[in-house]
Write a protein that holds these residues in place. Structure first.
Motif, mmCIF file in Angstrom:
data_model
loop_
_atom_site.group_PDB
_atom_site.id
_atom_site.type_symbol
_atom_site.label_atom_id
_atom_site.label_comp_id
_atom_site.label_asym_id
_atom_site.label_seq_id
_atom_site.Cartn_x
_atom_site.Cartn_y
_atom_site.Cartn_z
ATOM 1 N N SER A 79 0.813 -1.220 0.067
ATOM 2 C CA SER A 79 0.049 0.036 -0.143
ATOM 3 C C SER A 79 0.692 1.295 0.008
ATOM 4 C CB SER A 79 -0.963 -0.013 1.209
ATOM 5 O OG SER A 79 -1.876 -0.931 1.298
ATOM 6 N N GLY A 80 2.168 1.095 -0.051
ATOM 7 C CA GLY A 80 3.195 2.354 -0.109
ATOM 8 C C GLY A 80 3.417 2.784 1.013
ATOM 9 N N LEU A 81 3.296 2.018 2.219
ATOM 10 C CA LEU A 81 3.442 2.534 3.470
ATOM 11 C C LEU A 81 4.794 1.769 4.364
ATOM 12 C CD1 LEU A 81 0.013 2.872 5.226
ATOM 13 C CD2 LEU A 81 1.496 4.515 4.090
ATOM 14 N N LEU A 82 5.315 2.539 4.955
ATOM 15 C CA LEU A 82 6.685 1.591 5.826
ATOM 16 C C LEU A 82 6.083 0.473 6.671
ATOM 17 C CD1 LEU A 82 9.008 4.774 6.723
ATOM 18 C CD2 LEU A 82 9.393 3.233 5.040
ATOM 19 N N GLU A 83 6.864 -0.521 6.552
ATOM 20 C CA GLU A 83 6.520 -1.420 7.619
ATOM 21 C C GLU A 83 7.057 -1.254 8.827
ATOM 22 O OE1 GLU A 83 8.042 -5.272 5.894
ATOM 23 O OE2 GLU A 83 8.238 -4.612 3.834
ATOM 24 N N GLY A 84 6.388 -1.833 9.784
ATOM 25 C CA GLY A 84 6.670 -1.684 11.400
ATOM 26 C C GLY A 84 6.075 -0.468 12.092
ATOM 27 N N PHE A 85 5.378 0.231 11.234
ATOM 28 C CA PHE A 85 4.762 1.475 12.047
ATOM 29 C C PHE A 85 3.296 1.532 11.928
ATOM 30 C CE2 PHE A 85 8.820 3.232 10.480
ATOM 31 C CZ PHE A 85 9.188 3.881 11.555
ATOM 32 N N GLY A 86 2.594 1.659 13.171
ATOM 33 C CA GLY A 86 1.350 1.648 13.334
ATOM 34 C C GLY A 86 0.569 0.297 13.931
ATOM 35 N N TYR A 87 1.581 -0.551 14.264
ATOM 36 C CA TYR A 87 0.966 -1.902 14.949
ATOM 37 C C TYR A 87 2.218 -2.439 15.681
ATOM 38 C CZ TYR A 87 3.744 -3.787 11.073
ATOM 39 O OH TYR A 87 4.689 -4.204 10.264
ATOM 40 N N ARG A 88 1.813 -3.521 16.565
ATOM 41 C CA ARG A 88 2.695 -4.114 17.328
ATOM 42 C C ARG A 88 2.235 -5.477 17.555
ATOM 43 N NH1 ARG A 88 5.314 -1.947 22.885
ATOM 44 N NH2 ARG A 88 5.584 -0.082 21.654
ATOM 45 N N VAL A 89 3.079 -6.316 17.407
ATOM 46 C CA VAL A 89 2.611 -7.757 17.523
ATOM 47 C C VAL A 89 3.509 -8.591 18.840
ATOM 48 C CG1 VAL A 89 2.470 -10.152 16.365
ATOM 49 C CG2 VAL A 89 2.163 -7.967 14.895
ATOM 50 N N ARG A 90 2.802 -9.059 19.555
ATOM 51 C CA ARG A 90 3.231 -9.673 20.768
ATOM 52 C C ARG A 90 2.771 -10.894 21.091
ATOM 53 N NH1 ARG A 90 7.037 -6.623 19.897
ATOM 54 N NH2 ARG A 90 7.757 -5.090 21.591
ATOM 55 N N THR A 91 3.525 -11.936 21.482
ATOM 56 C CA THR A 91 3.016 -13.024 22.236
ATOM 57 C C THR A 91 2.430 -12.511 23.626
ATOM 58 O OG1 THR A 91 4.826 -13.450 23.693
ATOM 59 C CG2 THR A 91 4.634 -14.343 21.665
ATOM 60 N N LEU A 92 1.466 -13.210 24.374
ATOM 61 C CA LEU A 92 0.931 -12.569 25.598
ATOM 62 C C LEU A 92 1.943 -12.442 26.781
ATOM 63 C CD1 LEU A 92 -1.770 -11.761 26.712
ATOM 64 C CD2 LEU A 92 -1.379 -13.813 28.399
ATOM 65 N N HIS A 93 3.029 -13.278 26.491
ATOM 66 C CA HIS A 93 4.052 -13.357 27.567
ATOM 67 C C HIS A 93 4.821 -12.350 27.217
ATOM 68 C CE1 HIS A 93 2.638 -17.460 28.626
ATOM 69 N NE2 HIS A 93 3.322 -17.260 29.865
ATOM 70 N N GLY A 94 5.057 -11.837 25.940
ATOM 71 C CA GLY A 94 5.975 -10.733 25.378
ATOM 72 C C GLY A 94 5.165 -9.304 25.695
ATOM 73 N N LEU A 95 4.076 -9.314 25.777
ATOM 74 C CA LEU A 95 3.162 -8.312 25.974
ATOM 75 C C LEU A 95 3.351 -7.910 27.577
ATOM 76 C CD1 LEU A 95 1.110 -5.743 25.590
ATOM 77 C CD2 LEU A 95 -0.641 -7.429 25.917
ATOM 78 N N ALA A 96 3.039 -9.001 28.439
ATOM 79 C CA ALA A 96 3.509 -8.983 29.584
ATOM 80 C C ALA A 96 4.770 -8.267 30.157
ATOM 81 C CB ALA A 96 3.101 -10.118 30.516
ATOM 82 N N ASN A 97 5.747 -8.753 29.422
ATOM 83 C CA ASN A 97 7.030 -8.096 29.786
ATOM 84 C C ASN A 97 7.153 -6.899 29.546
ATOM 85 O OD1 ASN A 97 9.931 -8.791 30.257
ATOM 86 N ND2 ASN A 97 10.300 -8.184 28.316
ATOM 87 N N ASP A 98 6.604 -6.323 28.287
ATOM 88 C CA ASP A 98 6.517 -4.919 28.104
ATOM 89 C C ASP A 98 5.927 -4.175 28.936
ATOM 90 O OD1 ASP A 98 7.612 -5.597 25.716
ATOM 91 O OD2 ASP A 98 6.018 -5.320 24.517
ATOM 92 N N ILE A 99 4.721 -4.660 29.651
ATOM 93 C CA ILE A 99 4.065 -3.614 30.614
ATOM 94 C C ILE A 99 4.824 -3.756 31.899
ATOM 95 C CG2 ILE A 99 2.009 -4.002 32.147
ATOM 96 C CD1 ILE A 99 0.396 -5.378 29.857
ATOM 97 N N ILE A 100 5.636 -4.866 32.301
ATOM 98 C CA ILE A 100 6.211 -4.646 33.608
ATOM 99 C C ILE A 100 7.421 -3.696 33.417
ATOM 100 C CG2 ILE A 100 7.728 -6.247 35.255
ATOM 101 C CD1 ILE A 100 5.932 -8.395 34.301
ATOM 102 N N ARG A 101 8.068 -3.813 32.215
ATOM 103 C CA ARG A 101 9.321 -3.165 32.072
ATOM 104 C C ARG A 101 9.133 -1.731 32.021
ATOM 105 N NH1 ARG A 101 13.832 -6.444 32.681
ATOM 106 N NH2 ARG A 101 13.422 -8.352 31.262
ATOM 107 N N GLU A 102 7.653 -1.315 31.970
ATOM 108 C CA GLU A 102 7.336 0.154 32.040
ATOM 109 C C GLU A 102 7.449 0.598 33.431
ATOM 110 O OE1 GLU A 102 6.316 2.458 29.792
ATOM 111 O OE2 GLU A 102 5.762 1.072 28.140
#
Length: 760
Positions: A79-102
């Motif tokens: 679609s002519g857009l840059l990859e990697g922007f506007g979304y984030r894909v996580r496993t549930l454990h990866g997401l939990a890790n992100d939250i705790i690191r905050e």
């Protein structure tokens, strides 16, 4: 986004979503990843998002996360857009890790906390269980049936009880963490209670386990989830920040969610947020005695303000296989003799694709479904499987093929039998793949010699490992006068190894000047080839001895430099080195021999070789065409093959409530065949209910646990059926005692198939 005519009507309905809550029931092979990826791209392109806002995609495994990232990135690029922007894909454990690191300080963690894998968790619990067995010998010993004599009881206590107690403690701790019951609460509840003594034993193990984690500055996978939820509960600003950041939450494999996992996503979504949940309750195979609960997705979909959509169309399987799977759903829902488990499977039925669908169903060829009705011993079933595998491969040499069974032990037996009959086999989906076991074994055998340099036996075995590239056919031809096709290489290396193993003093071979070391072999006639092999090996061993002062993980890399390895083996050894480094940091009291034992356990398939995700993933059946993939049923989830063998389908692996069915939770050696795990979790629930002012019956009904197992195995059998694209063979055996019968689903489906054939 431009119209995509490859989308089916039901998939297009999903893409009509704009906001709010939506629940999707997706049958096997319906393209849920494909559809959810399209929805993510549509929202990225059409939703009014601020630059810092994203679509959050949450899925179950690392491979699924990679798959989503790739699909979304490719569509955005087109679609002519840059990859990697506007979304984030996580496993549930990866997401939990992100939250705790905050905000790790919210749950008392430092910013550099570690996450230990399941294998290290098991190591800690193993030691604590040994202590508990000594401290509570009388109580635990008395759990063993009096039907056995004292000698047999002692043997059972030594061999069987440690594994049982560790399993009890593991699942109890998981439940406690998912229920967010603190140690302080547990101690208070049990201090004045006359409850099951196992509760107190598990509490002791839990206290020791958490102390071991605190000592390491580490948390486990279950802590990741509960601490992430606590962070969100503790900080409203953090919650608001994440709600604003992730404008939409798209959740895959929602049937495997637990109450705590659902709670995290509910907090991120907020009261008026946007949440799409996709899953198949019929494929919820992690429920029995775990914290996963497929009813959570069913209840979500049934909510008043949730838009419900089915993805019923699947192009994966031939229509005859689809009909078989639908027949099983229909039988379970309406005719299963145990009324309590009729909710195990539910509609929608699988629908085949329309004539113009880009993923048309494979044709239903005559005889593409075979259900072996006659009883076979375990050995006869191996012979049957091998015969049918060979017949299939002869006609379909470039196809994908899998043999599925329930337990690792039976899978190993199948592997060995197929290999003995020259059938190409892959065990990449086993607990630890063969290549990993071989690499860990090679390094551990050499390390044994380095750490015990005077042991001639270890030195000789290490010599064979050092030159294994000269005798293994999967390595490229190499130097030293041999190629992999030379039949004499193995004999020469074996004979030379025997000479080393016969040495009285290994130092006489290793450390005199070059012209003197030959004297160590007492005038043996050594060929020029043997002299060269011994000389080169001797130089390597001396280098390893000098490097022995290094930490073990670095010593492993030094040794690897002297081995002839393929690129995949080099990568594996670097991973093994990293594991040893992590283990040594998390366990500073461990000796070098303790660390070495971890490699030995991996080589013996006794220790999982974990990644950040608690589930192994990343397997692609298409890379194994012409090879027979052996896997447990649980490992097959999310995968598909042209030909599937569903084996050992007896009433032990798949009980349905018939008289004579055996249940794995009811251990054969426990008095009255009590299900201790079910009793333990029930008593915990009863204690919690009573402390909160409620009331539960204090007597546990064993049938409740049996029903849970039956539901789980019915879904597991359904998953096995729906892995097959073109052809399916189902077989069963009478077991070790030759007293088992075909699982009830096998009997029913066989009768229905025979009836269908007669009617046509």
């Amino acid at each position: 986004m431009a119209a995509d005519y490859s989308l089916r009507p039901s998939q297009k309905k999903v893409l009509e979503y704009q906001k709010g809550l939506m629940g999707i029931s997706a049958v096997p092979g319906s393209g849920k990843t494909f559809t959810l990826s399209h929805l993510a791209v549509k929202l990225i392109l059409s939703a009014s998002m601020e630059p810092e806002q994203e679509i959050l995609v949450v899925t179950f495994s690392n491979s699924a996360a990679d798959n989503f990232s790739t699909r979304i990135g490719e569509k955005l690029h087109a679609s002519g857009l840059l990859e990697g922007f506007g979304y984030r894909v996580r496993t549930l454990h990866g997401l939990a890790n992100d939250i705790i690191r905050e905000r790790p300080e919210l749950v008392g963690l430092s910013r550099d906390f570690n996450i230990i894998d399941e294998a290290e968790t098991n190591d800690i619990l193993k030691d604590l269980v040994a202590v508990a067995m000594e401290a509570h010998y009388d109580y635990l010993f008395n759990l063993i049936s009096e039907d056995f004599n004292e000698k047999k009881q002692a043997d059972i206590y030594r061999k069987e009880m440690p594994g049982l107690l560790q399993n009890l403690a593991t699942n109890w701790i998981k439940t406690v963490k998912d229920e967010q019951i603190s140690l302080v609460q547990l101690q208070d509840w049990l201090s004045d209670s006359h409850s099951n003594p196992l509760l107190n034993i598990c509490l002791e193990i839990y206290k020791g386990y958490q102390a071991a984690l605190n000592y390491r500055g580490a948390i486990d996978f279950d802590d990741l989830i509960r601490y992430a939820n606590e962070c969100l509960d503790s900080d409203v600003n953090l919650c608001n920040q994440l709600q604003r950041r992730w404008l939409y939450v798209l959740e895959d494999e929602a049937q495997d969610s637990s109450k705590l996992q659902q709670s995290i996503l509910e907090k991120i979504v907020g009261k008026n947020g946007n949440w799409v949940r996709v899953g198949d309750p019929n494929q919820a195979i992690y429920e029995s005695f775990t914290t996963a609960d497929p009813n959570l997705l069913k209840q979500f979909i049934a909510r008043e303000h949730v838009r419900s959509i089915d993805l019923p169309v699947s192009g994966r399987s031939a229509r005859s296989i689809i009909n078989l799977a639908n027949s099983m759903i229909e039988w379970v829902e309406s005719e299963h003799p145990n009324f309590s488990v009729r909710d195990a499977l539910s509609q929608p039925f699988i629908q085949p694709t329309s004539p113009h669908d880009p993923q048309a169903n494979p044709p239903s060829l005559p005889g593409n479904i075979e259900i072996a009705a006659e009883a076979m011993t375990a050995e006869q079933e191996l012979i049957f499987i091998t015969k049918r595998v060979k017949e299939w491969l002869e006609l379909n040499p470039e196809s994908t093929i899998a043999v599925l069974t329930f337990v690792n032990k039976r899978a190993s037996e199948i592997i060995n039998h197929l290999k003995a009959h020259k059938v190409p086999v892959s065990d990449a989906l086993m607990k630890v793949p063969e290549e990993t076991r071989n690499s860990a074994g090679a390094i551990s055998l050499i390390l044994k010699s380095v750490l015990d340099p005077t042991h001639a036996g270890h030195l000789g075995t290490s010599f064979e490992v050092f030159y294994r590239h000269l005798t293994e056919s999967d390595h490229d031809p190499v130097r030293k006068g041999f190629t992999t096709s030379d039949p004499g290489a193995k004999e020469v290396i074996k004979a030379t190894s025997s000479l080393i193993k016969a040495l009285k003093f290994t130092e006489v071979y290793l450390y005199p000047p070059d012209y003197e070391w030959k004297q160590a072999f007492n005038g043996e006639e050594l060929s020029d080839t043997q002299l060269e092999l011994l000389h080169t090996y001797r130089q390597a061993v001396v280098r390893w001895h000098r490097a022995a002062i290094l930490p073990l993980d670095q010593l492993i890399l030094v040794i690897a430099q002297d081995l002839v390895l393929q690129s995949s083996e080099i990568a594996l050894i670097h991973k093994l080195s990293g594991l040893i480094n992590t283990l040594s940091q998390n366990n500073p009291h461990w000796s070098v021999l303790d660390l070495l034992q971890q490699l030995i356990d991996i080589s013996k398939n006794d220790r999982a070789f974990g990644t950040f995700s608690p589930k192994n993933d990343g397997f692609n059946p298409e890379l194994y065409k012409g090879q027979v993939v052996i896997a447990t049923m649980h490992k097959s989830k999310g995968l598909e093959w042209d030909k599937v063998f569903l084996t050992s389908a007896n009433n032990y692996d798949y009980p349905s409530g018939d008289a004579g069915d055996v249940y794995t939770g009811e251990k054969w050696f426990i008095e009255g065949k009590r299900n201790l795990e079910a009793e333990l979790l029930y008593d915990l629930d009863a204690l919690k209910t009573e402390k909160n002012g409620g009331m539960m019956l204090r007597q546990y009904d064993k049938q409740t646990a049996r029903d849970d197992i039956v539901r789980d195995r019915l879904r597991l059998f359904y998953v096995g059926l729906t892995r097959a694209r073109k052809s399916l063979t189902i077989s069963w055996n009478t077991g070790r005692m030759k007293n088992l019968k075909a699982a009830l689903p096998v009997q029913i489906l066989n009768k229905r198939m025979i009836g269908d054939e007669r009617s046509t």
